[in-house]
Design a protein around this motif. Structure first.
Motif, PDB file in Angstrom:
ATOM      1  N   HIS A   1       5.431  -6.160   2.928  1.00 24.11           N
ATOM      2  CA  HIS A   1       5.365  -5.571   4.265  1.00 24.11           C
ATOM      3  C   HIS A   1       5.247  -4.054   4.106  1.00 24.11           C
ATOM      4  CE1 HIS A   1       7.145  -9.489   5.192  1.00 24.11           C
ATOM      5  NE2 HIS A   1       6.717  -9.321   6.427  1.00 24.11           N
ATOM      6  N   ARG A   2       4.270  -3.484   4.787  1.00 18.11           N
ATOM      7  CA  ARG A   2       4.054  -2.032   4.706  1.00 18.11           C
ATOM      8  C   ARG A   2       4.833  -1.337   5.832  1.00 18.11           C
ATOM      9  NH1 ARG A   2      -0.214  -0.806   1.309  1.00 18.11           N
ATOM     10  NH2 ARG A   2      -1.519  -2.588   0.690  1.00 18.11           N
TER      11      ARG A   2
ATOM     12  N   GLU B   1       3.481  -4.421   9.177  1.00 17.28           N
ATOM     13  CA  GLU B   1       2.168  -4.916   8.702  1.00 17.28           C
ATOM     14  C   GLU B   1       2.321  -5.641   7.366  1.00 17.28           C
ATOM     15  OE1 GLU B   1      -2.046  -3.026   7.044  1.00 17.28           O
ATOM     16  OE2 GLU B   1      -0.485  -1.731   7.908  1.00 17.28           O
ATOM     17  N   ARG B   2       1.635  -6.763   7.245  1.00 16.21           N
ATOM     18  CA  ARG B   2       1.673  -7.542   6.005  1.00 16.21           C
ATOM     19  C   ARG B   2       0.536  -7.133   5.087  1.00 16.21           C
ATOM     20  NH1 ARG B   2       4.842 -12.259   6.267  1.00 16.21           N
ATOM     21  NH2 ARG B   2       5.762 -12.617   8.332  1.00 16.21           N
ATOM     22  N   GLY B   3       0.778  -7.307   3.780  1.00 17.52           N
ATOM     23  CA  GLY B   3      -0.245  -6.972   2.799  1.00 17.52           C
ATOM     24  C   GLY B   3       0.032  -7.664   1.483  1.00 17.52           C
TER      25      GLY B   3
ATOM     26  N   THR C   1       0.180  -6.982  -2.894  1.00 18.01           N
ATOM     27  CA  THR C   1       0.182  -6.033  -3.995  1.00 18.01           C
ATOM     28  C   THR C   1       0.050  -6.812  -5.291  1.00 18.01           C
ATOM     29  OG1 THR C   1       1.345  -4.171  -5.006  1.00 18.01           O
ATOM     30  CG2 THR C   1       2.691  -6.014  -4.286  1.00 18.01           C
TER      31      THR C   1
ATOM     32  N   MET D   1       6.533   0.093   0.778  1.00 16.01           N
ATOM     33  CA  MET D   1       6.360  -1.351   0.933  1.00 16.01           C
ATOM     34  C   MET D   1       7.667  -2.053   0.608  1.00 16.01           C
ATOM     35  SD  MET D   1       4.026  -2.287  -2.400  1.00 16.01           S
ATOM     36  CE  MET D   1       4.486  -1.789  -4.063  1.00 16.01           C
TER      37      MET D   1
END
Length: 262
Positions: A209-210, A195-197, A199, A229
């Motif tokens: 990436h989580r 999953e992308r995110g 910070t 992450m």
């Protein structure tokens, strides 16, 4: 009628016809060998009846003797541990098993091995460890990590993620455990499909990436399912953020940081 000799007269034996005066053996004397044979037969029968019990006892003793093993970490060969098991060399990679022994972790001069549910940490130079899966129950899991401050006052230590050795630094200001893309690739994380995110950093938002780390070990304590992450920025250490630290009670004693499981 044949004449009896003085010996025949003394013993009461009579000469047998056609035997030239040979003397027949008295009944009492003839019975003695038969009695001895019968007694020997009874002893042999008793031993045969006891054989299964004796065999079972010998097997039990052999099994108890074979459970205990003397294990030494003699060195490393690339990504494999060189062990001495009862004096015989044995090479294992992480996850490999042989002779009932499984190598769980390897790195930083130490290895974690398991024998029938009993795990021990072996260190280079230590005395032989005695693994006895059938004897006393395994020791209680460790509940405390002690880390000494290094240069600059940072608390750094060695550990493992999913069984792969890493260098760690405590970062109470980080929300999650953080590691660089290069480090994530080195230890085999499939971070590109994660999953992308975003910070927030001092330089602005950064795409990450989580991931979820199956196992994170520090010292003798191992936690499972730790959120983390993967960042594009190069990092000299894996940062131990609060997704790991929040499961501990932190206490500082001068230059020593103690992490106690809640």
């Amino acid at each position: 009628m044949a004449r009896r000799s003085a010996r025949q007269r003394a013993t009461g034996a009579r000469p047998r016809p056609g035997c030239g005066g040979a003397v027949a053996r008295p009944r009492a004397v003839a019975a003695q060998p038969r009695a001895a044979i019968e007694a020997a037969g009874r002893v042999v029968g008793a031993l045969r009846r006891q054989r299964p019990a004796l065999a079972g006892l010998l097997l039990a003793l052999a099994a108890s003797a074979s459970v205990a093993q003397s294990v030494v970490l003699a060195g490393t060969l690339g990504r494999k541990a060189l062990l001495l098991v009862d004096g015989a060399p044995l090479t294992l990679g992480v996850g490999d098993s042989a002779q009932g022994l499984t190598l769980l972790q390897l790195g930083d001069g130490q290895a974690v091995v398991r024998l029938q549910g009993v795990s021990r940490t072996l260190r280079l130079g230590d005395a032989p460890a005695r693994l006895d899966a059938g004897g006393s129950p395994p020791p209680a899991p460790a509940r405390e990590v002690v880390i000494t401050a290094g240069p600059g006052g940072h608390y750094t230590t060695s550990g493992a993620i999913n069984g792969r050795p890493v260098q760690l630094m405590v970062d109470t200001g980080a929300t999650l455990v953080a590691l660089s893309q290069a480090e994530a690739t080195r230890i085999g994380l499939a971070w590109r499909d994660a999953e992308r995110g975003l910070t927030q950093t001092a330089g602005g938002p950064v795409a990450v990436h989580r991931v979820t780390l199956a196992r994170v070990r520090v010292g003798e304590v191992e936690l499972t399912q730790v959120a983390a992450m993967v960042v594009p920025t190069p990092l000299p250490y894996v940062l131990l953020g609060n997704s790991f630290l929040s499961r501990f009670q932190l206490r500082r004693d001068d230059s020593v940081l103690r992490l106690e499981l809640r």
